[in-house]
Each structure stands twice: as structure tokens, then as C-alpha cells.
Design a protein around this motif. Structure first.
Motif, PDB file in Angstrom:
ATOM      1  N   GLU A 311       0.811  -1.210   0.000  1.00  0.00           N
ATOM      2  CA  GLU A 311       0.000   0.000   0.000  1.00  0.00           C
ATOM      3  C   GLU A 311       0.848   1.265   0.000  1.00  0.00           C
ATOM      4  O   GLU A 311       0.521   2.250  -0.681  1.00  0.00           O
ATOM      5  CB  GLU A 311      -0.946  -0.001   1.207  1.00  0.00           C
ATOM      6  N   GLN A 312       1.926   1.289   0.779  1.00  0.00           N
ATOM      7  CA  GLN A 312       2.770   2.478   0.833  1.00  0.00           C
ATOM      8  C   GLN A 312       3.434   2.736  -0.512  1.00  0.00           C
ATOM      9  O   GLN A 312       3.473   3.874  -1.008  1.00  0.00           O
ATOM     10  CB  GLN A 312       3.838   2.322   1.922  1.00  0.00           C
ATOM     11  N   ILE A 313       3.963   1.693  -1.125  1.00  0.00           N
ATOM     12  CA  ILE A 313       4.619   1.841  -2.427  1.00  0.00           C
ATOM     13  C   ILE A 313       3.615   2.299  -3.473  1.00  0.00           C
ATOM     14  O   ILE A 313       3.902   3.173  -4.301  1.00  0.00           O
ATOM     15  CB  ILE A 313       5.300   0.527  -2.824  1.00  0.00           C
ATOM     16  N   ALA A 314       2.406   1.747  -3.432  1.00  0.00           N
ATOM     17  CA  ALA A 314       1.368   2.152  -4.382  1.00  0.00           C
ATOM     18  C   ALA A 314       0.987   3.618  -4.187  1.00  0.00           C
ATOM     19  O   ALA A 314       0.779   4.359  -5.158  1.00  0.00           O
ATOM     20  CB  ALA A 314       0.143   1.263  -4.232  1.00  0.00           C
ATOM     21  N   ALA A 315       0.913   4.061  -2.935  1.00  0.00           N
ATOM     22  CA  ALA A 315       0.523   5.436  -2.649  1.00  0.00           C
ATOM     23  C   ALA A 315       1.558   6.438  -3.163  1.00  0.00           C
ATOM     24  O   ALA A 315       1.206   7.546  -3.580  1.00  0.00           O
ATOM     25  CB  ALA A 315       0.321   5.624  -1.150  1.00  0.00           C
ATOM     26  N   THR A 320       5.755   1.676 -10.965  1.00  0.00           N
ATOM     27  CA  THR A 320       4.609   1.517 -11.847  1.00  0.00           C
ATOM     28  C   THR A 320       4.977   0.565 -12.981  1.00  0.00           C
ATOM     29  O   THR A 320       6.139   0.176 -13.137  1.00  0.00           O
ATOM     30  CB  THR A 320       4.177   2.861 -12.478  1.00  0.00           C
ATOM     31  N   ARG A 321       3.984   0.225 -13.773  1.00  0.00           N
ATOM     32  CA  ARG A 321       4.239  -0.540 -15.000  1.00  0.00           C
ATOM     33  C   ARG A 321       4.071   0.398 -16.181  1.00  0.00           C
ATOM     34  O   ARG A 321       3.083   1.110 -16.284  1.00  0.00           O
ATOM     35  CB  ARG A 321       3.282  -1.731 -15.108  1.00  0.00           C
ATOM     36  N   GLY A 322       5.053   0.385 -17.071  1.00  0.00           N
ATOM     37  CA  GLY A 322       4.994   1.236 -18.242  1.00  0.00           C
ATOM     38  C   GLY A 322       4.013   0.730 -19.271  1.00  0.00           C
ATOM     39  O   GLY A 322       3.336  -0.291 -19.079  1.00  0.00           O
ATOM     40  N   HIS A 323       3.937   1.425 -20.385  1.00  0.00           N
ATOM     41  CA  HIS A 323       3.009   1.049 -21.446  1.00  0.00           C
ATOM     42  C   HIS A 323       3.303  -0.341 -21.990  1.00  0.00           C
ATOM     43  O   HIS A 323       2.417  -1.016 -22.514  1.00  0.00           O
ATOM     44  CB  HIS A 323       3.061   2.079 -22.575  1.00  0.00           C
ATOM     45  N   ASP A 324       4.558  -0.785 -21.864  1.00  0.00           N
ATOM     46  CA  ASP A 324       4.905  -2.113 -22.353  1.00  0.00           C
ATOM     47  C   ASP A 324       4.727  -3.189 -21.285  1.00  0.00           C
ATOM     48  O   ASP A 324       5.062  -4.350 -21.503  1.00  0.00           O
ATOM     49  CB  ASP A 324       6.348  -2.125 -22.867  1.00  0.00           C
ATOM     50  N   GLY A 325       4.189  -2.794 -20.115  1.00  0.00           N
ATOM     51  CA  GLY A 325       3.923  -3.759 -19.055  1.00  0.00           C
ATOM     52  C   GLY A 325       5.094  -4.058 -18.143  1.00  0.00           C
ATOM     53  O   GLY A 325       4.963  -4.840 -17.197  1.00  0.00           O
ATOM     54  N   THR A 326       6.249  -3.430 -18.366  1.00  0.00           N
ATOM     55  CA  THR A 326       7.424  -3.692 -17.546  1.00  0.00           C
ATOM     56  C   THR A 326       7.427  -2.785 -16.320  1.00  0.00           C
ATOM     57  O   THR A 326       7.270  -1.570 -16.452  1.00  0.00           O
ATOM     58  CB  THR A 326       8.707  -3.443 -18.353  1.00  0.00           C
ATOM     59  N   PRO A 327       7.602  -3.341 -15.122  1.00  0.00           N
ATOM     60  CA  PRO A 327       7.699  -2.490 -13.932  1.00  0.00           C
ATOM     61  C   PRO A 327       8.880  -1.520 -14.049  1.00  0.00           C
ATOM     62  O   PRO A 327       9.928  -1.862 -14.582  1.00  0.00           O
ATOM     63  CB  PRO A 327       7.928  -3.500 -12.793  1.00  0.00           C
ATOM     64  N   ASP A 328       8.680  -0.325 -13.533  1.00  0.00           N
ATOM     65  CA  ASP A 328       9.714   0.697 -13.613  1.00  0.00           C
ATOM     66  C   ASP A 328       9.700   1.511 -12.329  1.00  0.00           C
ATOM     67  O   ASP A 328       8.637   1.892 -11.831  1.00  0.00           O
ATOM     68  CB  ASP A 328       9.464   1.605 -14.815  1.00  0.00           C
ATOM     69  N   ALA A 329      10.886   1.769 -11.778  1.00  0.00           N
ATOM     70  CA  ALA A 329      11.023   2.626 -10.606  1.00  0.00           C
ATOM     71  C   ALA A 329      11.298   4.039 -11.095  1.00  0.00           C
ATOM     72  O   ALA A 329      12.356   4.303 -11.673  1.00  0.00           O
ATOM     73  CB  ALA A 329      12.146   2.135  -9.707  1.00  0.00           C
ATOM     74  N   LEU A 330      10.354   4.936 -10.883  1.00  0.00           N
ATOM     75  CA  LEU A 330      10.401   6.277 -11.456  1.00  0.00           C
ATOM     76  C   LEU A 330      11.202   7.244 -10.594  1.00  0.00           C
ATOM     77  O   LEU A 330      11.769   6.870  -9.572  1.00  0.00           O
ATOM     78  CB  LEU A 330       8.972   6.796 -11.652  1.00  0.00           C
ATOM     79  N   LEU A 331      11.229   8.501 -11.019  1.00  0.00           N
ATOM     80  CA  LEU A 331      11.882   9.564 -10.252  1.00  0.00           C
ATOM     81  C   LEU A 331      11.329   9.563  -8.828  1.00  0.00           C
ATOM     82  O   LEU A 331      10.114   9.657  -8.639  1.00  0.00           O
ATOM     83  CB  LEU A 331      11.600  10.920 -10.915  1.00  0.00           C
ATOM     84  N   ARG A 343       7.635   7.287 -17.964  1.00  0.00           N
ATOM     85  CA  ARG A 343       8.692   7.333 -18.956  1.00  0.00           C
ATOM     86  C   ARG A 343       8.251   6.681 -20.255  1.00  0.00           C
ATOM     87  O   ARG A 343       7.477   5.731 -20.256  1.00  0.00           O
ATOM     88  CB  ARG A 343       9.939   6.620 -18.437  1.00  0.00           C
ATOM     89  N   ARG A 344       8.792   7.204 -21.338  1.00  0.00           N
ATOM     90  CA  ARG A 344       8.514   6.608 -22.642  1.00  0.00           C
ATOM     91  C   ARG A 344       9.261   5.291 -22.737  1.00  0.00           C
ATOM     92  O   ARG A 344      10.462   5.230 -22.495  1.00  0.00           O
ATOM     93  CB  ARG A 344       8.982   7.560 -23.752  1.00  0.00           C
ATOM     94  N   PRO A 345       8.575   4.211 -23.114  1.00  0.00           N
ATOM     95  CA  PRO A 345       9.258   2.910 -23.194  1.00  0.00           C
ATOM     96  C   PRO A 345      10.382   2.920 -24.214  1.00  0.00           C
ATOM     97  O   PRO A 345      10.303   3.596 -25.240  1.00  0.00           O
ATOM     98  CB  PRO A 345       8.141   1.945 -23.621  1.00  0.00           C
ATOM     99  N   PHE A 346      11.407   2.166 -23.921  1.00  0.00           N
ATOM    100  CA  PHE A 346      12.497   1.988 -24.873  1.00  0.00           C
ATOM    101  C   PHE A 346      12.063   0.981 -25.934  1.00  0.00           C
ATOM    102  O   PHE A 346      11.517  -0.078 -25.614  1.00  0.00           O
ATOM    103  CB  PHE A 346      13.738   1.464 -24.155  1.00  0.00           C
ATOM    104  N   THR A 347      12.262   1.305 -27.195  1.00  0.00           N
ATOM    105  CA  THR A 347      11.893   0.401 -28.286  1.00  0.00           C
ATOM    106  C   THR A 347      13.088   0.204 -29.216  1.00  0.00           C
ATOM    107  O   THR A 347      14.082   0.933 -29.136  1.00  0.00           O
ATOM    108  CB  THR A 347      10.723   0.961 -29.111  1.00  0.00           C
ATOM    109  N   ASN A 348      12.972  -0.769 -30.094  1.00  0.00           N
ATOM    110  CA  ASN A 348      14.051  -1.007 -31.052  1.00  0.00           C
ATOM    111  C   ASN A 348      14.310   0.215 -31.921  1.00  0.00           C
ATOM    112  O   ASN A 348      15.430   0.452 -32.368  1.00  0.00           O
ATOM    113  CB  ASN A 348      13.715  -2.209 -31.935  1.00  0.00           C
TER     114      ASN A 348
END
Length: 364
Positions: A311-315, A320-331, A343-348
């Protein structure tokens, strides 16, 4: 912003700056950043770690050992605000971009050089990685267990260097707005790790202080500040340094006779063993139910798989999960009441080799 760096420190710094709005172009050699094939690989052969640390960026690949690559890079430098690089000292100059050339191309450039031991001193050309940097400044002397040093993970020196670069580049940009002056920032990862140890190195002035591993409160020498294994195999942490928190803990667990033992000589092997024996009689869930909402400086040691449901982490919205579904630790900050930006997902497409026409478009 141009990022010539590889692996963790520079790319992490430029990713954080991109969170604040920087337009980051990461310049890699023709074979790419070695981090791109290090760690768990996706189906296209690109490392998951590389994708995460290079979100929000565009990747261009240039051969700075050839005239064409140097000419394109020169045009990019001429319009850049910041250059971050992690070469060993002297390499950038050998590629044709010494301080005089950089000043000629861009007099107000902010150049941040991240290296293992900095640009001066007998270790300046020495190769190394995070555990070597930690070892070289005494971090391993105060970390780990009472019997063995343990190098920190996430890598302490790498991230300390990155965070110092992040702060100093930001400060240099602010100064340039005031004065029009560029900057040359020299950061050694070993120095950055050493700078985290102000209290520890200050204790050198006290010859009576035994700084061996396990004797200090933060290195396993105190029963009130330690990690303990539960009956289920998971762990809890106790950080009851203040007497009132230790007293609360002892009373709640039914051991009031331990209250007066808090100041036993360190390492408190006997008291640590007593606490460990008791903690091992119940599961982590049991201890959490008993201690979680009490003033005891207690917390369960969460596993990575548990973070998203916390709950604390969610708050805080940092994970979060990015648009590509990968968890990401943000600023790790809220600005003016706004949660961290996605963040914009990294793509090829981000890793396409640059064409001369693309570089011309960037520098127009």
C-alpha cells in the motif's frame, strides 16, 4: 543532452535528468553499450536492464574513431547543453575532443566526466567496477556481517556517482542561466562512495573507537538494529536505536528484562542470539501482525515480488508498469504535488544507427 556513458552511472543520471525534461541523445559505439547484452535478455536479444535505464532517450551509434563519426558528433556537441561521458581519463581527448576542442565547439557546454577514481591521482587510469570502488575507500570495512564484508547491491558507488552527477549538472545549468558560464565536472565513483561515509571517517579522530566490522550499530553489532530470520524463512528488520523504541519492542514481545541490555558491549553476540532465537519461533506474518503498527522501528523485509501489492509503495507511485507492461522505478520525488512522471518505453526504434541526414536534422 548528449550521453556518451555506458553501464549504470551515466545512463542512470541522464535518465533522471530526462524525467525533469531533458532531451537525451545517447551516443554509443557501433557495437552499442555492453549493458545491452548484460542481464535478462528479451526475445530480440536486448537486455531488460538496458531497456529500463535508457527509457526516455534516443540512441545513436557513431564511430568516433572515424572522421565521419567525429564530424557528426561535433555538430551535435555544438547545440548540446550537457555532455556526460564515462571514459577513462584521456580517452575523449585521444578521440579528438579535448577541453580546447569542446570549448571551441560550445563555450557554454556543461561537461560531466564520470570515472572510477576521477581525473587525477595514481588510480586515475586503473580499471574497476563498483565493488573495487567500495573496497578502495573503506566501504567494505564497515559493511556486511561481523565476519565478512559484503559489497552493497544496488551498487553503492555507481549510484552515488550518478546522483552526484545529477545534482551537479542541475546546479551547473542553474549557474549558466545566471552567468552564461559552462562547467567541467569531474566525478569519481570511489569519491562519491567515500563522501557517503562522513560519520565513519570522522570517527578516525577518536582512536578509542573500534571501527571493525560488526562493532558499529549499522553493521550488525547491535541487537536493536539488525535483521532476523523468521520461522517461515523470511526476514524482519529492527531499527530500535532510540531507548524508547527498544523498550517498546521488548515490552510488546514479552521480554522486559532485555530493556537494560541495549547498551551491552558490542558486538552484542549474546543478545543478538537471544533475539534471533525468539524471532525464529514465529512467521514473518505473525511478527508483522504484532509489531507493524507499533513505535518499534520495525518492518518486514519485503521481497521484490511483494512490492507492487504494498500500500505504501502504491501510494507513492514510484513503482509503476509502463506502457509495455514492464515495472519501472520512477523519479523518487513529487513535484508541486504531482506524482513522478511516466517514462517513454524503450523500443528497437530508439536503437537505430544514426544516418548523417538525421544528425543534420537534429542540429538545424
Amino acid at each position: 543532452m548528449l550521453d556518451l556513458s555506458q553501464f549504470i552511472p551515466g545512463p542512470y543520471c541522464s535518465m533522471l535528468l530526462s524525467d525533469l525534461g531533458a532531451d537525451v541523445v545517447k551516443v554509443e559505439p557501433p557495437r552499442g553499450d555492453p549493458q545491452s547484452i548484460d542481464g535478462p535478455l528479451d526475445g530480440d536479444g536486448v537486455s531488460l536492464w538496458y531497456r529500463i535505464i535508457n527509457r526516455n532517450k534516443r540512441i545513436v551509434r557513431l564511430n568516433l574513431k572515424e572522421d565521419e563519426g567525429r564530424e557528426i558528433f561535433s555538430r551535435l556537441l555544438a547545440v548540446a547543453d550537457v555532455l556526460i561521458e564515462s571514459y577513462r581519463p584521456g580517452v575523449l581527448a585521444r578521440l579528438g575532443f579535448d577541453s580546447e576542442r569542446l570549448a571551441q565547439l560550445n563555450p557554454t557546454l556543461i561537461h560531466c566526466a564520470l570515472s572510477g577514481w576521477g581525473q587525477t591521482g595514481p588510480n586515475r587510469l586503473r580499471v574497476g567496477h563498483d565493488n573495487n570502488y567500495q573496497a578502495s575507500v573503506g566501504v567494505l570495512d564497515i559493511s556486511g556481517t561481523m565476519t565478512q564484508p559484503v559489497a552493497g547491491n544496488p551498487p553503492i558507488a555507481d549510484y552515488a556517482g550518478a546522483m552526484n552527477a545529477y545534482a551537479l549538472v542541475s546546479a551547473a545549468l542553474f549557474r549558466r542561466e545566471r552567468t552564461g558560464q559552462g562547467a567541467y565536472i569531474d566525478i569519481g565513483m570511489a569519491d562519491a562512495a567515500l563522501a557517503l561515509m562522513g560519520p565513519e571517517v570522522a570517527a578516525l579522530a577518536r582512536p578509542e573507537f573500534d571501527r571493525r566490522r560488526g562493532r558499529g550499530p549499522y553493521a550488525g553489532g547491535w541487537a536493536c538494529y539488525n535483521q532476523y530470520r523468521c520461522a517461515c524463512g523470511r526476514y524482519i528488520t529492527l531499527g530500535a536505536l532510540e531507548p524508547r523504541f527498544w523498550e517498546n519492542f521488548c515490552n510488546i514481545i514479552g521480554q522486559p528484562d532485555w530493556i537494560e541490555r541495549q547498551d551491552e558491549p558490542r558486538p552484542q553476540s549474546g543478545l543478538i542470539a537471544d533475539v534471533a532465537k525468539l524471532i525464529a519461533t514465529r512467521s514473518r506474518a505473525d511478527w508483522t501482525a504484532m509489531l507493524d503498527q507499533t513505535d518499534t522501528c520495525f518492518h518486514a523485509a519485503l521481497e521484490l515480488t511483494e512490492l507492487e501489492a504494498n500500500e505504501q509503495i502504491a501510494a507513492r507511485a514510484v513503482l509503476t508498469r509502463g506502457h509495455d507492461g514492464t515495472p519501472d522505478a520512477l523519479l523518487p520525488a513529487w513535484l508541486d504535488g504531482t506524482p513522478p512522471p511516466a517514462r517513454r518505453p524503450f523500443t528497437n526504434a530508439d536503437a537505430a544507427i544514426v544516418a548523417d541526414g538525421w544528425a543534420r536534422h537534429m542540429t538545424q
